[in-house]
Enzyme design. Sequence first.
Site, mmCIF file in Angstrom:
data_model
loop_
_atom_site.group_PDB
_atom_site.id
_atom_site.type_symbol
_atom_site.label_atom_id
_atom_site.label_comp_id
_atom_site.label_asym_id
_atom_site.label_seq_id
_atom_site.Cartn_x
_atom_site.Cartn_y
_atom_site.Cartn_z
ATOM 1 N N GLU A 1 0.841 -1.203 0.000
ATOM 2 C CA GLU A 1 0.000 0.000 0.000
ATOM 3 C C GLU A 1 0.876 1.254 0.000
ATOM 4 O O GLU A 1 2.095 1.195 0.106
ATOM 5 C CB GLU A 1 -0.900 0.035 1.232
ATOM 6 C CG GLU A 1 -2.347 -0.365 0.997
ATOM 7 C CD GLU A 1 -3.154 0.737 0.328
ATOM 8 O OE1 GLU A 1 -2.560 1.765 -0.103
ATOM 9 O OE2 GLU A 1 -4.379 0.573 0.200
ATOM 10 N N ARG B 1 -7.336 -0.316 13.361
ATOM 11 C CA ARG B 1 -5.979 -0.071 12.903
ATOM 12 C C ARG B 1 -5.945 1.141 11.983
ATOM 13 O O ARG B 1 -6.977 1.625 11.510
ATOM 14 C CB ARG B 1 -5.418 -1.285 12.153
ATOM 15 C CG ARG B 1 -6.077 -1.584 10.803
ATOM 16 C CD ARG B 1 -5.219 -2.566 10.025
ATOM 17 N NE ARG B 1 -5.812 -3.058 8.784
ATOM 18 C CZ ARG B 1 -5.759 -2.421 7.617
ATOM 19 N NH1 ARG B 1 -5.184 -1.219 7.542
ATOM 20 N NH2 ARG B 1 -6.280 -2.956 6.527
ATOM 21 N N ASN C 1 -9.792 5.431 2.969
ATOM 22 C CA ASN C 1 -8.776 5.106 1.976
ATOM 23 C C ASN C 1 -8.306 6.353 1.240
ATOM 24 O O ASN C 1 -8.036 7.365 1.865
ATOM 25 C CB ASN C 1 -9.294 4.016 1.024
ATOM 26 C CG ASN C 1 -8.530 2.719 1.198
ATOM 27 O OD1 ASN C 1 -7.311 2.717 1.294
ATOM 28 N ND2 ASN C 1 -9.247 1.611 1.247
ATOM 29 N N ASP D 1 -9.831 2.074 -4.045
ATOM 30 C CA ASP D 1 -8.884 1.968 -2.931
ATOM 31 C C ASP D 1 -8.064 3.253 -2.867
ATOM 32 O O ASP D 1 -8.606 4.326 -2.661
ATOM 33 C CB ASP D 1 -8.019 0.713 -3.118
ATOM 34 C CG ASP D 1 -7.368 0.234 -1.836
ATOM 35 O OD1 ASP D 1 -7.000 1.080 -0.999
ATOM 36 O OD2 ASP D 1 -7.195 -0.988 -1.669
#
Length: 298
Positions: free
Chosen positions: A20, A111, A159, A209
């Site tokens: 990522e 998280r 995101n 995303d």
Amino acid sequence: MTTYEPTLEVAVRAQATLGEGPTWDAARSRLIWIDILGSRVNTYDPSTGRRTVMTTGQHVGAAKPRAGGGLVLNLRDGVALYDGEGDGDGGGADPATGFRWLHHDPTPGRRANDAAVAPDGSLWAGTMRYDEAPGGGSLSRLTGDGTVTTVLDDVAVSNGTGWSPDGSLMYYIDTPTRRIDVFDVSSDGESVTNRRQLALIEEGAGFPDGLTVDADGCVWVALWEGGAVRRYTPSGSLDRTITLPTVRPTACAFGGPDLTDLYITTARVGLSAPHPMSGSLLVVPEAGKGLAQPAFAG
């Protein structure tokens, strides 16, 4: 809309569980990217091929350069400052414990996820629950002195976040909604209003995303489960699609000395038979022209 068939290369062959957050670090002419579930911060210098890996000791959602050197990390338990550069040069400190908390807020079951640095140098950091429960995540703005302001508090999977070339618009993705949203940014850059839909990803095309904004103000978004990166114009029209061999691209960013190479992170998590490129850092040379990204002012 144009289906773009570019030259696709593997910049770093890896097996990241959840690659990522690609970010071009202009001060050091390298790309920073992470493996969220592998708790790793990676760097890659395309001119020399040099690669480094730093472990963080807990899941890491983002790693961005700081204006004064070092990194700011969006970690499971909050946002932290690391005085090294992500390549083991943190003054002899163990990278897993060598950071300082800027904002410590551990929450069971939650998280960190994607984060981005705004034009004013603030960090806009997202969170999510591990079970991706609606409303379990948030988007917060952090300044260099650790001041935290909650921007959005009803998010499932926070995101992609990015700003238009003039800084007047902010783009944002809460992945399960399938939407790319756009906000108006206040004149001081501290708040956003007038949320509306820029584009909706249709059923069967994957989920939006990570995103990046190019010099033309177009929004590039990676489609998780869609095996593609798309570019949308500022009006929300789809005008380019890059098809990929791996089904789970996660984010994209322009890098290289001229910001013309599009780097794409990918994931292997949850795939019973992953493609050989799954988990690698990919690059499309000369894909477009990116915007210089500010460093965190802290």
